[in-house]
Design an enzyme around this catalytic site. Structure first.
Site, PDB file in Angstrom:
ATOM      1  N   HIS A 131      35.391 -16.674  10.584  1.00 53.79           N
ATOM      2  CA  HIS A 131      35.349 -15.493   9.705  1.00 53.79           C
ATOM      3  C   HIS A 131      33.947 -15.035   9.308  1.00 53.79           C
ATOM      4  CE1 HIS A 131      33.954 -17.333   5.937  1.00 53.79           C
ATOM      5  NE2 HIS A 131      34.536 -18.415   6.382  1.00 53.79           N
TER       6      HIS A 131
ATOM      7  N   ARG B 111      30.525 -13.499   8.263  1.00 56.40           N
ATOM      8  CA  ARG B 111      29.999 -12.136   8.435  1.00 56.40           C
ATOM      9  C   ARG B 111      29.001 -12.045   9.589  1.00 56.40           C
ATOM     10  NH1 ARG B 111      31.625 -10.326   3.618  1.00 56.40           N
ATOM     11  NH2 ARG B 111      31.454  -8.095   3.169  1.00 56.40           N
TER      12      ARG B 111
ATOM     13  N   HIS C 232      42.131 -15.376   9.723  1.00 55.60           N
ATOM     14  CA  HIS C 232      41.623 -14.768   8.481  1.00 55.60           C
ATOM     15  C   HIS C 232      42.064 -13.307   8.414  1.00 55.60           C
ATOM     16  CE1 HIS C 232      38.657 -13.200   5.605  1.00 55.60           C
ATOM     17  NE2 HIS C 232      38.255 -14.431   5.348  1.00 55.60           N
TER      18      HIS C 232
ATOM     19  N   GLU D   7      25.343 -15.911   2.253  1.00 56.20           N
ATOM     20  CA  GLU D   7      25.593 -17.083   1.401  1.00 56.20           C
ATOM     21  C   GLU D   7      24.333 -17.860   1.043  1.00 56.20           C
ATOM     22  OE1 GLU D   7      27.378 -16.239   4.075  1.00 56.20           O
ATOM     23  OE2 GLU D   7      29.427 -15.973   3.362  1.00 56.20           O
TER      24      GLU D   7
ATOM     25  N   GLU E 274      28.890 -27.357  -6.664  1.00 56.55           N
ATOM     26  CA  GLU E 274      28.421 -27.384  -5.266  1.00 56.55           C
ATOM     27  C   GLU E 274      27.026 -26.759  -5.157  1.00 56.55           C
ATOM     28  OE1 GLU E 274      29.964 -25.246  -1.531  1.00 56.55           O
ATOM     29  OE2 GLU E 274      31.266 -26.985  -1.589  1.00 56.55           O
TER      30      GLU E 274
ATOM     31  N   ASP F 175      28.675 -20.323  -2.908  1.00 60.34           N
ATOM     32  CA  ASP F 175      27.735 -19.348  -2.354  1.00 60.34           C
ATOM     33  C   ASP F 175      28.325 -17.975  -2.065  1.00 60.34           C
ATOM     34  OD1 ASP F 175      29.377 -19.821  -0.204  1.00 60.34           O
ATOM     35  OD2 ASP F 175      27.958 -21.139   0.823  1.00 60.34           O
TER      36      ASP F 175
HETATM   37  C1  UD1 Z   1      34.126 -14.324   1.855  1.00 57.53           C
HETATM   38  C2  UD1 Z   1      32.767 -14.855   1.392  1.00 57.53           C
HETATM   39  C3  UD1 Z   1      32.352 -16.039   2.230  1.00 57.53           C
HETATM   40  C4  UD1 Z   1      33.454 -17.071   2.304  1.00 57.53           C
HETATM   41  C5  UD1 Z   1      34.744 -16.429   2.745  1.00 57.53           C
HETATM   42  C6  UD1 Z   1      35.884 -17.415   2.739  1.00 57.53           C
HETATM   43  C7  UD1 Z   1      31.057 -13.316   0.570  1.00 57.53           C
HETATM   44  C8  UD1 Z   1      30.068 -12.267   0.908  1.00 57.53           C
HETATM   45  N1  UD1 Z   1      31.765 -13.807   1.574  1.00 57.53           N
HETATM   46  O1  UD1 Z   1      33.939 -13.817   3.171  1.00 57.53           O
HETATM   47  O2  UD1 Z   1      31.177 -16.610   1.687  1.00 57.53           O
HETATM   48  O3  UD1 Z   1      33.062 -18.055   3.234  1.00 57.53           O
HETATM   49  O4  UD1 Z   1      35.070 -15.369   1.846  1.00 57.53           O
HETATM   50  O5  UD1 Z   1      36.975 -16.939   3.477  1.00 57.53           O
HETATM   51  O6  UD1 Z   1      31.218 -13.655  -0.577  1.00 57.53           O
HETATM   52  N2  UD1 Z   1      41.022  -9.826   3.290  1.00 57.53           N
HETATM   53  C9  UD1 Z   1      42.335  -9.550   2.987  1.00 57.53           C
HETATM   54  N3  UD1 Z   1      43.010 -10.428   2.186  1.00 57.53           N
HETATM   55  C10 UD1 Z   1      42.457 -11.558   1.693  1.00 57.53           C
HETATM   56  C11 UD1 Z   1      41.117 -11.855   2.018  1.00 57.53           C
HETATM   57  C12 UD1 Z   1      40.404 -10.945   2.803  1.00 57.53           C
HETATM   58  O7  UD1 Z   1      42.885  -8.568   3.400  1.00 57.53           O
HETATM   59  O8  UD1 Z   1      43.131 -12.318   0.984  1.00 57.53           O
HETATM   60  C13 UD1 Z   1      40.265  -8.863   4.134  1.00 57.53           C
HETATM   61  C14 UD1 Z   1      39.900  -7.580   3.370  1.00 57.53           C
HETATM   62  O9  UD1 Z   1      40.031  -6.515   4.250  1.00 57.53           O
HETATM   63  C15 UD1 Z   1      38.417  -7.813   3.052  1.00 57.53           C
HETATM   64  C16 UD1 Z   1      37.961  -8.599   4.262  1.00 57.53           C
HETATM   65  O10 UD1 Z   1      39.052  -9.452   4.571  1.00 57.53           O
HETATM   66  O11 UD1 Z   1      37.715  -6.592   2.891  1.00 57.53           O
HETATM   67  C17 UD1 Z   1      36.704  -9.406   4.084  1.00 57.53           C
HETATM   68  O12 UD1 Z   1      36.737 -10.176   2.905  1.00 57.53           O
HETATM   69  P1  UD1 Z   1      35.339 -10.626   2.211  1.00 57.53           P
HETATM   70  O13 UD1 Z   1      35.641 -11.450   1.008  1.00 57.53           O
HETATM   71  O14 UD1 Z   1      34.467  -9.438   2.023  1.00 57.53           O
HETATM   72  O15 UD1 Z   1      34.631 -11.479   3.345  1.00 57.53           O
HETATM   73  P2  UD1 Z   1      35.001 -12.914   3.902  1.00 57.53           P
HETATM   74  O16 UD1 Z   1      34.573 -12.963   5.329  1.00 57.53           O
HETATM   75  O17 UD1 Z   1      36.382 -13.261   3.549  1.00 57.53           O
HETATM   76  N1  UDP Z   2      42.173 -22.884   4.692  1.00 56.80           N
HETATM   77  C1  UDP Z   2      43.487 -22.629   4.297  1.00 56.80           C
HETATM   78  N2  UDP Z   2      44.316 -21.953   5.161  1.00 56.80           N
HETATM   79  C2  UDP Z   2      43.912 -21.522   6.367  1.00 56.80           C
HETATM   80  C3  UDP Z   2      42.563 -21.764   6.753  1.00 56.80           C
HETATM   81  C4  UDP Z   2      41.715 -22.448   5.879  1.00 56.80           C
HETATM   82  O1  UDP Z   2      43.912 -23.027   3.215  1.00 56.80           O
HETATM   83  O2  UDP Z   2      44.707 -20.932   7.086  1.00 56.80           O
HETATM   84  C5  UDP Z   2      41.279 -23.609   3.735  1.00 56.80           C
HETATM   85  C6  UDP Z   2      40.535 -24.796   4.293  1.00 56.80           C
HETATM   86  O3  UDP Z   2      41.261 -25.984   4.108  1.00 56.80           O
HETATM   87  C7  UDP Z   2      39.236 -24.803   3.492  1.00 56.80           C
HETATM   88  C8  UDP Z   2      39.047 -23.346   3.132  1.00 56.80           C
HETATM   89  O4  UDP Z   2      40.278 -22.692   3.360  1.00 56.80           O
HETATM   90  O5  UDP Z   2      39.397 -25.505   2.274  1.00 56.80           O
HETATM   91  C9  UDP Z   2      37.976 -22.761   3.988  1.00 56.80           C
HETATM   92  O6  UDP Z   2      37.985 -21.397   3.806  1.00 56.80           O
HETATM   93  P1  UDP Z   2      37.125 -20.419   4.691  1.00 56.80           P
HETATM   94  O7  UDP Z   2      36.919 -20.986   6.039  1.00 56.80           O
HETATM   95  O8  UDP Z   2      37.802 -19.096   4.580  1.00 56.80           O
HETATM   96  O9  UDP Z   2      35.768 -20.335   3.873  1.00 56.80           O
HETATM   97  P2  UDP Z   2      34.409 -21.192   3.869  1.00 56.80           P
HETATM   98  O10 UDP Z   2      34.739 -22.615   3.619  1.00 56.80           O
HETATM   99  O11 UDP Z   2      33.751 -20.952   5.179  1.00 56.80           O
HETATM  100  O12 UDP Z   2      33.628 -20.596   2.761  1.00 56.80           O
END
Ligand code: UD1
Ligand code: UDP
Length: 365
Positions: A207, A209, A239, A134, A120, A98
């Site tokens: 994390h 949004r 995160h 999502e 999924e 999603d």
């Molecule tokens: C995204 C997904 C969410 C998923 C989550 C898993 C969307 C809209 N959101 O949300 O569905 O549950 O990932 O974690 O698709 N950042 C870093 N390094 C990284 C990752 C993130 O610096 O490796 C920071 C960046 O500043 C980035 C911000 O986190 O702009 C947000 O990342 P983003 O992918 O937009 O949103 P998530 O909350 O991670």
């Molecule tokens: N996870 C990880 N390291 C961490 C925290 C989470 O590898 O420090 C893994 C966790 O086991 C799960 C996935 O990341 O498989 C969940 O990711 P997140 O919560 O970012 O996204 P969501 O599942 O909500 O989309």
């Protein structure tokens, strides 16, 4: 000789954790020319997973930037994948779950008339704002998919209720359970686990949004409980979103029984889950993993698309308000009967063979 080109697209940590075992399964079958295209919606957190699974992408759009908006992710993915799909002559595009990477990838494939497989498929809250965006993303992917790989019977039923063709729906189990086969180790230790070893270990993540404005309330509740109860220690791999980092540092910054650490790689994280007393999270995937290990989860959200774990008793929705999280968390630490009722192993999300089933469907087409 390979006669079917399958392009797997993913971009964030959870998609990678759930798609890498499928990459491995497809690579092992001669029928497929397996191509991995990552958007890099996440950077460090995606690379951590690729390294653990030893998956090297064929294409990497490297789209991530600080403060990225849904517009940024959608447009960069849509435009970037157009040429990847054209160049690779994809017969099938596989997307996961999603995320906005998945939504935009499926839109790009749809524009090019390439069949889409949704791994999924069928998870729903039917509240378009929770989780946001999502719930929209997964419903939109399901409008254009040819193959629905539903992880559970409940997900299949959602798709059937929406009028999707039963012949296109395959109940496979969730690939996250396949992933645990690569990561869980019976013998495992880590300096953070040693630090917590004489206490009940609480694992925290957050994390979403739609929760970013509630993080301070959520974290205050947790801090109050940890400060009041003498026998718990909390580990929180934060995160990398700067808004999450700031809120965590502000509330937990100087608490010597709450360790804020960098995101763990998935090998470590799965082994931390298995050794936790209790998890507080707003994550989707962690709800599935913890259910498999029988670790109780307080889900800091108003909705969940994973009702199987709630029904099985391991997941409890506690919302994002301080008092509700505080009282549910306190109660679970103080009431052994309630704790033990939540801490039995239930495995509603699969048997670890989801990737084989998905590959079988694609192979037999
Ligand atoms: C995204 C997904 C969410 C998923 C989550 C898993 C969307 C809209 N959101 O949300 O569905 O549950 O990932 O974690 O698709 N950042 C870093 N390094 C990284 C990752 C993130 O610096 O490796 C920071 C960046 O500043 C980035 C911000 O986190 O702009 C947000 O990342 P983003 O992918 O937009 O949103 P998530 O909350 O991670
Ligand atoms: N996870 C990880 N390291 C961490 C925290 C989470 O590898 O420090 C893994 C966790 O086991 C799960 C996935 O990341 O498989 C969940 O990711 P997140 O919560 O970012 O996204 P969501 O599942 O909500 O989309």
């Amino acid at each position: 000789m390979a006669d079917k080109t399958v392009v797997l697209v993913f971009g964030t940590r959870p998609e990678a954790i759930k798609m890498c075992p499928l990459v491995k399964e497809l690579q092992a079958r001669r029928r497929f020319n397996t191509i991995v295209a990552v958007t890099g919606q996440h950077r460090q957190m995606l690379d951590q997973v690729l390294k653990v699974f030893d998956v090297v992408p064929d294409y990497d759009l490297s789209i991530m930037k600080d403060g990225q908006t849904l517009f940024d992710i959608t447009t960069a993915t849509l435009m970037g994948l157009r040429s990847v799909f054209e160049k690779t002559h994809a017969d099938v595009v596989l997307v996961h779950g999603d995320t906005t990477t998945s939504f935009a990838a499926s839109l790009a494939a749809f524009y090019l008339n390439i069949p889409i497989g949704h791994v999924e498929a069928g998870l729903r809250t039917y509240n378009i704002f929770s989780p946001y965006p999502e719930e929209f993303n997964r419903q939109a992917v399901d409008i254009v998919s040819k193959y629905y790989f539903a992880p559970t019977a409940n997900a299949r039923d959602n798709l059937l209720k929406e009028g999707k063709d039963p012949k296109k729906i395959h109940v496979t189990g969730n690939t996250v359970i396949d992933s645990l086969k690569y990561t869980y180790a019976a013998e495992y230790t880590h300096p953070e686990l040693k630090w917590a070893k004489d206490s009940k270990l609480i694992l925290i993540t957050a994390h979403r949004r739609e929760n970013l404005d509630h993080l301070t309330d959520m974290f205050r509740a947790i801090k109050r409980v940890v400060d009041e109860q003498g026998n718990v220690k909390a580990i929180y791999p934060v995160h990398l979103n700067p808004r999450v980092q700031n809120a965590a540092a502000e509330v937990f910054g100087n608490d010597d029984r709450i360790h804020l650490i960098a995101p763990l790689d998935v090998f470590d994280f799965h082994n931390f889950i298995a050794r936790s007393h209790l998890i507080l999270t707003d994550s989707g995937g962690i709800q599935e993993e913890a259910s498999g290990f029988g670790i109780p989860v307080l889900v800091m959200r108003d909705t969940t698309e994973r009702p199987e774990g709630v029904k099985a008793g391991t997941l409890r929705l506690v919302g994002t308000e301080e008092e509700m999280i505080y009282s549910s968390f306190t109660q679970l630490l103080s009431d052994p009967d309630e704790y033990s009722a939540m801490s039995h192993i239930a495995n509603p999300y699969g048997d670890g063979h989801a990737c084989e089933r998905i590959a079988d469907v694609l192979e037999n087409e």
